[in-house]
Design an enzyme around this catalytic site. Structure first.
Site, mmCIF file in Angstrom:
data_model
loop_
_atom_site.group_PDB
_atom_site.id
_atom_site.type_symbol
_atom_site.label_atom_id
_atom_site.label_comp_id
_atom_site.label_asym_id
_atom_site.label_seq_id
_atom_site.Cartn_x
_atom_site.Cartn_y
_atom_site.Cartn_z
ATOM 1 N N HIS A 143 27.222 83.494 -26.007
ATOM 2 C CA HIS A 143 27.048 82.286 -25.183
ATOM 3 C C HIS A 143 25.565 81.941 -25.099
ATOM 4 O O HIS A 143 25.148 80.827 -25.382
ATOM 5 C CB HIS A 143 27.638 82.523 -23.789
ATOM 6 C CG HIS A 143 27.235 81.512 -22.776
ATOM 7 N ND1 HIS A 143 27.647 80.205 -22.834
ATOM 8 C CD2 HIS A 143 26.446 81.615 -21.680
ATOM 9 C CE1 HIS A 143 27.122 79.540 -21.812
ATOM 10 N NE2 HIS A 143 26.384 80.364 -21.104
ATOM 11 N N ARG A 182 32.160 79.222 -31.658
ATOM 12 C CA ARG A 182 30.817 79.730 -31.362
ATOM 13 C C ARG A 182 30.709 81.140 -31.928
ATOM 14 O O ARG A 182 31.267 82.074 -31.379
ATOM 15 C CB ARG A 182 30.635 79.745 -29.827
ATOM 16 C CG ARG A 182 29.242 80.100 -29.379
ATOM 17 C CD ARG A 182 29.253 80.385 -27.881
ATOM 18 N NE ARG A 182 29.653 81.749 -27.626
ATOM 19 C CZ ARG A 182 30.258 82.160 -26.514
ATOM 20 N NH1 ARG A 182 30.580 81.323 -25.574
ATOM 21 N NH2 ARG A 182 30.555 83.443 -26.356
ATOM 22 N N TYR A 210 34.350 90.597 -24.907
ATOM 23 C CA TYR A 210 35.527 89.760 -24.640
ATOM 24 C C TYR A 210 36.199 89.158 -25.878
ATOM 25 O O TYR A 210 37.145 88.410 -25.757
ATOM 26 C CB TYR A 210 35.188 88.665 -23.627
ATOM 27 C CG TYR A 210 33.994 87.796 -23.987
ATOM 28 C CD1 TYR A 210 34.131 86.736 -24.880
ATOM 29 C CD2 TYR A 210 32.744 88.033 -23.425
ATOM 30 C CE1 TYR A 210 33.055 85.934 -25.208
ATOM 31 C CE2 TYR A 210 31.649 87.239 -23.753
ATOM 32 C CZ TYR A 210 31.806 86.198 -24.642
ATOM 33 O OH TYR A 210 30.741 85.418 -24.959
#
Lengths: 385, 322
Positions: free
Chosen positions: A275, A271, A284
């Site tokens: 998100h 990805r 992160y």
């Protein structure tokens, strides 16, 4: 017996007891187009030149839709949006492999799959604008987006069961992410599907992250594919950035599923976006990793293939993008024109026959709105987001 | 014919499976063994293994699969062996079943029934005795039915199976076999969402459902000097407000009896409804007799947890003499 009933103290043994681990199973990755651009011509799936070019156009469409939808969200003209950037090969390759009669159980990131199967771009935008009508999924055979992760997997098993009982030539096709494979619903759903020989394909896009949690933090399993094996389901692990391999894997999985063997396909991908638009992935994951996966971009890899096959000259990249842009503009206009919903909308459809108490709640609320029109102003002026 | 509640439920499934071949029955131990309470006995013999199926031990799977089938045109009857095992599947009821019609603006619907024996009083193990009907009634779009007689059990279950929306059918297992009642042969329905007035009276309205109907009946029979109007709620959701409110307007007093814990229990909703619609008719505060705010104790103490007739008698007497 002595009075001392304490258990014996645990010790150690030096006998040769064999243990099994996942590392004992060699899980290969199905791939047709190598990241370096090489491929075996004989391994190319039997698709017409037009179909091969269409795969590319759909991937471009997925990318442009993601880019533009994200921008719309930034301008406050769309709610939270989940981009499929980086996953175009998985989304389009799988969408291409399934049939219009198959029921799709989406998880939110696979716009292309739904658009391939008849959802209008307008309705896709309306869905992300939070308008319930879009969840009708008009024109496409889809259940509606599973926002509660994994919750659709046992439902897909049940629908597949119904397809089998009906003798339909169709499968339930569930889209999910790697995070979903940690939920109880996933385990119960695939186990159930295996027991009832459900014609179902569980298509897992292992995009390495569930919001901020990496795959390593998600599970101690080496692969998602191995989880399926534990339940007796067949599994295919495929390079999720190779659109031809995904197409072939899902086609094969679909055929097995139709014969009564549900299959889990793990598409290994990445990805590249956040998100959702509410998330900041810089918190992160590091730039190096993102850059590394950018090198394996599915569109670039496939473009090189089309060039080698002499097919890319039939595609005018700018024209494709312009076409998608135009479609998108039209869809935004159509979404803007969509009639504003009445407040009665939220009270309707819950039951086949609306119970008197719900009628009463609506009437009371409508009377209030009449008495206090400032309610509309309040709602209009309320800070959004 | 005379039948127990569990026999009436079995009869209802035989009827409806015979009436509609889209009806399937599945759950844990329902096929080969006929169910731990024999509620599904004989179904597999009559309708075959494709329509009557033993599932894995899998509450999420069972309810989720029922949703998948129902949205695909079937009429599943799923059994959750004991209602204490329903919480894992609560997610499926809330997330998918109850809202699919609303979410898809009527494109997809979930005409499904989840049957589950509920309540204490059969000296069962932990997690076999819960009555969380208020929690399920709180879910918009989910119907919750609780019969208390063999006649209603059969007629209401057929209604539940035919209902175009999901129904949680909670069966009072404490009285599954404790008495027989008249059950008509063949197919008939009893409406969901409609309470039954079991006895007409002038002094006080007493509302109960499920197994508590029978405890309440015992209490009322012992109070031969009080003229009780006894209402069997039968459906927790949708709630028949009118029958309750009209009765309270007539008697001016009300006692609600349920086995579930007191706090957040359905008696609270009934009392609020009475406050809304009949406050000025009240001559006494509405009383409630309920289980305590504790898990249902294991078998040694469960009878103390269950509202027994003497507690119910006391509450009724206090209310009429207030």
């Amino acid at each position: 017996m002595t009075e001392d009933l304490r258990p014996l103290t645990a010790g150690s043994v030096d006998a040769d007891v064999e243990t099994l681990s996942q590392a004992d199973i060699d899980i290969g990755v199905h791939r047709i187009l190598e990241p370096d651009g090489t491929y075996d011509r004989a391994a190319i799936p039997d698709l017409s030149d037009d179909a091969l070019c269409d795969l590319y156009r759909w991937m471009v469409l997925q990318r442009v839709v993601d880019e533009r939808a994200t921008k719309l969200q930034r301008r406050g003209r769309l709610g939270t949006y989940a981009s499929g950037r980086g996953q175009e090969a998985s989304i389009v390759g799988s969408g291409f492999a399934i049939d219009d009669a198959d029921r799709v159980f989406p998880y939110g990131r696979e716009a292309g799959t739904l658009l391939i199967h008849g959802l209008s771009l307008r309705d896709l935008l309306l869905y992300w604008r939070g308008i319930e009508d879009a969840s009708k999924m008009e024109g496409t055979n889809a259940f509606g987006v599973a926002i509660s992760i994994g919750s659709h997997i046992p439902v897909a098993a049940g629908t597949a069961w119904g397809m089998k009982l009906n003798g339909d030539d169709a499968i339930a096709f569930a889209n999910l992410g790697d995070g979903a494979t940690s939920t109880g619903a996933f385990h119960e759903g695939i186990n159930f599907a295996g027991v009832i020989d459900a014609p179902a394909v569980f298509f897992t896009q292992n995009n390495q992250y569930a919001i901020s949690l990496s795959f390593d933090g998600q599970t101690a399993a080496d692969t998602v594919a191995q989880k399926a094996l534990g339940y007796g389901l067949d599994a295919i692990r495929v390079d999720g950035n190779d659109v031809l391999a995904v197409y072939e894997a899902v086609t094969a999985a679909r055929e097995r599923a139709l014969a009564g063997d549900p299959v889990l396909v793990e598409a290994v991908t990445y990805r590249r976006a956040a998100h959702t638009t509410s998330d900041d992935p810089n918190r992160y994951r590091d730039e190096e990793e993102v850059e590394d996966w950018a090198q394996r971009d599915p569109l670039e890899r496939y473009r090189e293939f089309l060039k080698s096959e002499g097919l890319y000259e039939d595609i005018d990249e700018d024209e494709v993008r312009d076409e998608v842009d135009e479609m998108f503009d039209e869809a935004v206009d159509a979404a803007d024109d969509f009639a504003e919903r009445e407040v009665s909308e939220i009270f309707e459809y819950l039951h086949a026959e609306t119970p008197p108490e719900l009628h009463r709640q609506l009437e009371e609320f409508e009377e209030l709105l009449e008495r206090r029109p400032d309610m509309y102003d309040y709602i209009e002026q309320r800070p959004k987001g | 014919m005379q039948a127990t509640i569990v026999e009436a439920i079995n009869d209802a499934m035989h009827e409806e499976m015979g009436n509609d071949d889209r009806t399937l029955v599945f759950g844990e131990d329902v096929a080969e063994s006929g169910g731990v309470f024999r509620a599904t006995e004989g179904l597999q013999d009559e309708f075959g293994g494709e329509r009557v199926l033993d599932t894995p031990l899998s509450e999420i799977g069972i309810v989720g699969a029922a949703i998948g089938l129902a949205t695909y045109g079937f009429r599943p009857i799923a059994e959750i062996q004991f209602s204490g095992f329903l919480p894992p599947a609560f997610d499926q009821l809330v997330t998918n079943a109850s809202r699919i019609r609303w979410r898809t603006r009527g494109e997809l619907t979930a005409p499904m029934t989840v049957r589950t024996p509920y309540g204490a009083g059969v000296r069962a193990l932990e997690h076999h005795s819960e009555s969380l009907e208020a929690a399920y009634a709180h879910v918009p779009g989910l119907k919750v039915a609780v019969p208390s007689t063999p006649h209603d059990a059969k007629g209401m279950l057929i209604s539940a199976v035919r209902d175009p929306d999901p129904v949680l059918f909670m069966e009072p297992k404490h009285v599954y076999r404790s008495f027989r009642g008249e059950v008509p042969e063949g197919t008939y329905t009893e409406p969901l969402g409609k309470a039954a007035v079991r006895a007409e009276g002038e002094d006080v309205t007493v509302v109960a459902w499920g197994a508590m109907m029978h405890k309440t009946r015992e209490a009322v029979d012992a109070l031969d000097d009080v003229d009780v109007e006894l209402i069997d709620l039968r459906s927790i959701s949708p709630l028949d407000r009118e029958t309750v409110v009209e009765s309270v307007k007539k008697t001016g007093r009300c006692v609600v009896v349920h086995e579930a814990p007191k706090t957040g229990g359905f008696a609270g909703e009934l009392i609020a409804t009475i406050n809304d619609e009949a406050l000025m008719y009240l001559e006494a505060p509405v009383e409630r007799v309920t289980g305590f705010d504790v898990p249902v104790p294991l078998l040694a103490m469960e009878d103390f947890y269950i509202p027994q007739p003497p507690r119910i008698e006391e509450a009724i007497r206090e209310t009429v003499t207030y």
